[in-house]
Motif scaffolding. Structure first.
Motif: not given
Length: 564
Positions: A484-485, A350-352, A477-482
């Protein structure tokens, strides 16, 4: 494998950027020579028509197979024998595709003048032959990428472009009337260079690795081994090849079927997507070739400006995109939700993604702002007064600078999406790609008839806007479940943007009132430096993180045996 995927990806991107600069400098020098001495018609035939044939054959033959094979790391059922068999399929696929493509290029596309037709026909056959034989080197190229032989890739790419350029220039200097013949011959010789170079490396490297393994079993002093064998990677026990014969299909032992069904499914998904992506990537060249909206001279002008406007994409964005794609395929599993994967790896990814998006978007904005004031200067230095006469090249380049901003963001976001999509998601996106492709082609044709070559650029901007929107929607949408954004901070900060706007006004004033080109260039250099310093200050945390990574990698290289 015991290797740092992120470090290898960063190293690959760095070397690729250097190579792209070298490659583009040579290509630009050759194009400038042709424009000034041979003529634009020849440049239009070679750089638009013939290179479009090469791009079509290579992309459709290998892109889907190569991308699917890279993703096979997370498929435990797929072995190396199956991967080698899959990679060799590219050769017959290219041969089969070359037959209809040659027929279309020789009979259906807009006609070539009789004076050039014989050379043009030879060039088409030469390109097709070069593509077919070049794909026989796909297995060692794939192996070198998987095992992070970054320097090998750079050396081979450099040798490829250097030998091709030397052969081409030598023949043209001997006789300028056979420029298209020279182009075809150079393509064949450079393809042979790729084949010989890649296989020769592993021919000498594998025996050395085998001797190293044998010594490793008997000797515990790794320092002495490093002195004897140099930079041989000590965690290569899983390197499955004992000779280059193992890179031929059917040689490696395989208790399973010759091909992996999951890998085949992924290949077909990428193949359907690849056709659409090729249309989107080279759409304007297909429109130019199929319909007589532009002459070969105008096509050459557009191609030169397009290449010049795409310098950032070729030098920086494409290498970063390729390395990012490799990193994401090795870090994020396709068929597993992010919540079920390693939390640290997902957070790092996510950071990368956020940092890379911010960096390439900043570079794109730099190109857009300064391109408005320095397009005419660059084109004048490149092609001379005759080339810029009429003002069309300068207008094209200024508009192309707008496309750079969108191109920067689209490459990374779409690359991440392709690296993490499941087969089902790829198939779903194919429907959207089909819509984007049709819209792009219709816009290109219609806008070009209305406003000329600028229509190609505007159609491309609209197309990239659609694709970016879809990619951002997928990532969010992919990162919403954990929770993260990565999109929260993927755009440049306000301080950098304010400085960039101010520098843009200063450069525009300099272009209007400064009579000396040297002073105008100095003003631009000063403003560019100011913008870069502002960006560095605003993103000092990112730079510190990159410096820390670099130091960690240097420390690991001095303390362990690494790849050669």
């Amino acid at each position: 494998m015991g290797r740092n995927i992120l470090a290898s990806s960063l190293q690959n991107a760095s070397f690729s950027i250097i190579f792209q600069i070298f490659c583009r400098c040579i290509t630009f020098a050759i194009n400038a020579f042709i424009v000034r001495n041979v003529g634009r018609d020849v440049l239009g035939i070679t750089n638009v028509r013939l290179l479009l044939l090469e791009s079509t054959l290579l992309f459709l033959s290998k892109e889907a197979i190569f991308r699917a094979a890279l993703s096979s790391k997370h498929n435990k059922q797929c072995n190396w024998a199956q991967l080698i068999n899959q990679l060799w399929i590219t050769v017959p696929v290219c041969f089969v595709l070359s037959i209809p493509c040659l027929y279309v290029w020789l009979n259906w596309l807009s006609t070539v003048d009789d004076y050039y037709y014989v050379q043009y026909r030879f060039g088409c056959y030469a390109i097709a032959f070069a593509c077919v034989i070049e794909l026989t080197a796909e297995p060692p190229i794939f192996i070198s990428q998987v095992f992070c032989f970054v320097k090998l890739k750079v050396i081979m790419d450099t040798a490829h472009i250097f030998i091709r350029s030397c052969v081409f220039i030598t023949i043209v200097l001997w006789n300028k009337n056979i420029t298209i013949y020279a182009f075809g011959i150079a393509q064949i010789i450079s393809a042979v260079t790729i084949i010989v170079g890649n296989y020769a490396f592993f021919y000498f490297y594998i025996p050395r690795l085998l001797r190293y393994r044998n010594e490793l079993k008997r000797v515990d002093d790794k320092y002495e081994l490093r002195k004897t064998f140099g930079n041989v990677y000590e965690n290569m026990e899983d390197f499955p090849f004992n000779s280059i014969k193992d890179m031929v299909p059917g040689v490696l032992p395989n208790s399973n079927s010759p091909f992996n069904s999951d890998l085949q499914t992924l290949v077909f998904s990428f193949a359907k997507q690849g056709v659409l992506k090729q249309v989107l990537t080279e759409g304007e060249k297909y429109v130019m070739s199929i319909s007589p909206v532009l002459t070969f001279s105008e096509q050459a002008t557009y191609d030169v400006v397009n290449n010049m406007g795409s310098l950032a994409a070729r030098f920086i964005f494409r290498p970063i995109e390729d390395s990012s794609y490799f990193y994401f395929t090795q870090t994020i599993a396709r068929d597993v939700t992010l919540s079920a994967q390693n939390r640290d790896k997902v957070k790092e990814a996510s950071l990368v993604l956020s940092y890379v998006c911010k960096t390439v978007t900043s570079i794109g904005l730099l190109g857009f702002v300064f391109g408005q004031s320095y397009s005419g200067t660059v084109l004048l230095l490149y092609g001379g007064m005759d080339f810029v006469e009429g003002g069309l090249p300068e207008v094209l380049l200024r508009w192309h600078c707008l496309a750079i901003v969108l191109l920067a963001l689209n490459g990374i976001t779409e690359g991440y999406m392709f690296a993490t999509n499941t087969s089902k998601e790829i198939d779903t996106y194919n429907y959207y790609m089909a819509f984007f492709s049709m819209a792009f082609l219709m816009l290109s044709y219609q806008l070009t008839n209305w406003i000329g070559p600028v229509g190609f650029i505007l159609a491309n901007c609209s197309n990239m806007g659609f694709r970016i929107s879809y990619s951002l929607y997928y990532i969010r949408n992919q990162y919403k479940e954990i929770g993260e954004n990565p999109l929260r901070s993927f755009l440049p900060g306000p301080l950098f943007l304010s400085t960039l706007i101010g520098c843009g006004f200063i450069c525009k004033i300099s272009e209007t009132y400064c009579r000396s080109m040297l002073y105008h260039v100095l003003v631009g250099a000063l403003c560019t430096g100011t913008s870069l310093l502002t960006w560095s200050f605003e993103n000092r945390q990112l730079l510190r993180a990159g410096l820390t990574r670099y130091r960690e990698r240097k420390t690991s290289l001095t303390g362990e045996t690494t790849i050669g």
